[in-house]
Motif scaffolding. Structure first.
Motif, PDB file in Angstrom:
ATOM      1  N   GLU A   1       0.821  -1.212   0.000  1.00  0.00           N
ATOM      2  CA  GLU A   1       0.000   0.000   0.000  1.00  0.00           C
ATOM      3  C   GLU A   1       0.853   1.259   0.000  1.00  0.00           C
ATOM      4  OE1 GLU A   1      -4.021   1.611   2.230  1.00  0.00           O
ATOM      5  OE2 GLU A   1      -2.515   0.539   3.408  1.00  0.00           O
ATOM      6  N   ALA A   2       2.013   1.202   0.642  1.00  0.00           N
ATOM      7  CA  ALA A   2       2.881   2.377   0.691  1.00  0.00           C
ATOM      8  C   ALA A   2       3.319   2.819  -0.700  1.00  0.00           C
ATOM      9  CB  ALA A   2       4.121   2.078   1.545  1.00  0.00           C
ATOM     10  N   LEU A   3       3.342   1.872  -1.662  1.00  0.00           N
ATOM     11  CA  LEU A   3       3.785   2.174  -3.021  1.00  0.00           C
ATOM     12  C   LEU A   3       2.657   2.145  -4.039  1.00  0.00           C
ATOM     13  CD1 LEU A   3       7.117   0.106  -3.116  1.00  0.00           C
ATOM     14  CD2 LEU A   3       6.830   2.544  -2.643  1.00  0.00           C
ATOM     15  N   SER A   4       1.415   1.999  -3.567  1.00  0.00           N
ATOM     16  CA  SER A   4       0.296   1.933  -4.510  1.00  0.00           C
ATOM     17  C   SER A   4      -0.809   2.929  -4.197  1.00  0.00           C
ATOM     18  CB  SER A   4      -0.299   0.516  -4.542  1.00  0.00           C
ATOM     19  OG  SER A   4      -0.786   0.155  -3.263  1.00  0.00           O
ATOM     20  N   ALA A   5      -0.592   3.788  -3.199  1.00  0.00           N
ATOM     21  CA  ALA A   5      -1.578   4.810  -2.839  1.00  0.00           C
ATOM     22  C   ALA A   5      -0.842   6.105  -2.529  1.00  0.00           C
ATOM     23  CB  ALA A   5      -2.405   4.366  -1.637  1.00  0.00           C
TER      24      ALA A   5
END
Length: 495
Positions: A154-158
């Motif tokens: 999530e840190a790299l997709s949001a």
């Protein structure tokens, strides 16, 4: 600022239509950009830039406002888009150049109004492209999780503020779109056409499955919140119609533009409105309107409930991934062509007007726009800006409709490939419909829009008014005459 820059006549000067035709090779079939698009590819650009993620989730937001009468909301928004499309068709057939409503306003209403319209189009295309690209990581993760059992962290997709640090998928998406657009308009249009057929297929699948479970009881009461709820929902679902005018930004890359542009606009609005109304009817007939509020995953949730299977989530996730790619591609394309025209007119630096001699595309412009869109999508949560995008689009639509009325009076002799039927009635109705939907937007949208226009005007009065190409055009003054013909006669660029 030089004293002459404050002269009101400089702010109202109009660009001679003959100059526009000469610059773009309308009469000769030449021009700076390659003419490679026909009716089918151009229609797919219109459909591709319009049918986006909005329709996949808009029912969740709109149905709680209007109930089953959301179908009427789609019809109202569709009528508004259709009325405006007719006005676009007339202006596009008379002035078939890049820049869409910005260029039409420049030829009919004057430089300052045209510049403000250009600022509105930056909201429509630039901000919308970023907002749409933000959601790509979410759809991609859903597809990956349902198919291979792995997801991007999530840190790299949001984006920040929505649980992430950097939205890498959105930046990658914009880079892919940039690569295609640099290659050429024809190649980009071909890829877009493929994405359009896939996402229309996904939506039609939803309609077929949902119609099999249609129940009249789900549509009762039909309008629980009255017409006020219908109007509020109409302003919300209008976001799903944004992008239709991308067709007119391709005026300089179209074969036989006086015929092709009106036909592509017509078929785009027919296809989009038909599919939206079918989806709305199927959705509110398949489940109670009360179940829409707070329902995650939109159409995918409805399909999953109806089929009791997880395949629906996979199909809708695939549709979302492909849909966002197509919308991002076409909206960035539209943005670059508007900025191309503004750069040619001196409203923006010359970098936006430079064309690569091999591909005959504005490569530098495309890279700048893509970098801006990619940065916003990667680090800024833009989901709250959909109403601001609608405001910019509705203002641009209203100006186009007004431009039809002005051009009918000032240039009745101008060759038109298409004429809006009914005299002034349809343009006036189009303006009224746009104003109605603007009225329904929330107060914070007005405030954000005012701030944006204020910033844009600072640029205009410090840069654009001094670099306008009309500063050196002797014909700029006579263009203010009512009939508009004096300037065309005087223009050294008359074809």
């Amino acid at each position: 600022m030089p004293r002459q820059a404050l002269d009101a006549s400089r702010l109202l000067r109009r660009k001679p239509i003959s100059t526009l035709h000469a610059e773009t090779g309308t009469e000769t079939g030449g021009g700076e950009l390659r003419r490679s698009l026909g009716v089918v590819r151009l229609t797919m650009i219109g459909v591709g830039s319009t049918v986006g993620t909005g329709i996949f989730f808009v029912l969740n937001e709109a149905v709680p406002k209007a109930g089953p009468a959301v179908v009427l909301s789609f019809i109202i928004a569709g009528i508004t888009a259709a009325l405006t499309a007719l006005c676009y068709a007339e202006l596009a057939s008379a002035i078939p150049v890049s820049g869409a409503s910005y260029t039409y306003a420049y030829a009919t209403l004057g430089e300052l109004i045209a510049y403000v319209v250009g600022a509105c189009l930056i909201l429509e295309y630039g901000v919308a492209a970023s907002a749409v690209a933000v959601g790509w990581g979410e759809y991609l993760n859903r597809l990956l999780g349902d198919t291979v059992g792995w997801q991007i962290p999530e840190a790299l997709s949001a984006p920040p503020g929505e649980g992430g640090v950097l939205n890498v998928p959105s930046a990658v998406l914009v880079m892919l779109c940039c690569f295609l657009l640099v290659r050429g308009a024809k190649e980009s249009a071909t890829i877009n056409a493929i994405t359009v057929f896939i996402k229309l297929g996904v939506l039609l699948l939803f309609v077929v499955v949902a119609m099999m479970a249609f129940n009249d009881a789900n549509a009762q009461p039909f309008a629980p919140f009255g017409f006020a709820g219908v109007g509020t929902a109409a302003s919300m679902v209008f976001f799903s119609y944004i992008g239709m005018d991308t067709v007119s930004t391709a005026g300089e890359e179209v074969r036989n533009p006086r015929r092709t542009l009106p036909l592509a606009l017509f078929w785009s609005i027919v296809i989009v409105t038909t599919i939206y109304i079918l989806v709305a009817v199927a959705g509110v007939g398949a489940q109670s309107w009360r179940a829409f509020e707070g329902q995650d995953a939109g159409l995918a949730a409805i399909l999953s409930n109806l089929t009791g299977s997880g395949w629906a989530a996979v199909v809708l996730a695939l549709g979302g991934v492909i849909s966002i790619f197509g919308v991002t591609l076409t909206t960035i394309y539209g943005q670059t062509r508007v900025l191309f025209s503004m750069g040619r007119d001196g409203m923006l630096p010359e970098s936006f007007h430079k064309v690569n001699p091999r591909s005959r595309t504005p490569v530098r412009n495309t890279v700048i726009v893509s970098a801006f869109v990619g940065l916003l999508a990667a680090v800024v949560p833009l989901s709250t800006l959909s109403n601001l995008t609608s405001m910019g689009t509705l203002v641009a639509f209203a100006v186009v409709s007004a431009g039809v009325l002005v051009l009918r009076r000032t240039r009745p002799d101008l060759e038109r490939g298409f004429r809006v039927p009914g005299g002034p009635v349809i343009p006036v109705l189009s303006i009224a419909a746009c104003l109605y939907l603007i009225y329904e937007l929330p107060l914070e949208t007005y405030l954000m829009f005012a701030v944006w226009i204020a910033v844009a005007l600072v640029w205009y009065f410090t840069y654009s008014v001094k670099h306008s190409r009309l500063n050196d055009t002797a014909a700029a003054g006579p263009e203010l005459a009512d009939d508009g013909r004096a300037s065309d006669a005087a223009s050294p660029d008359r074809p």
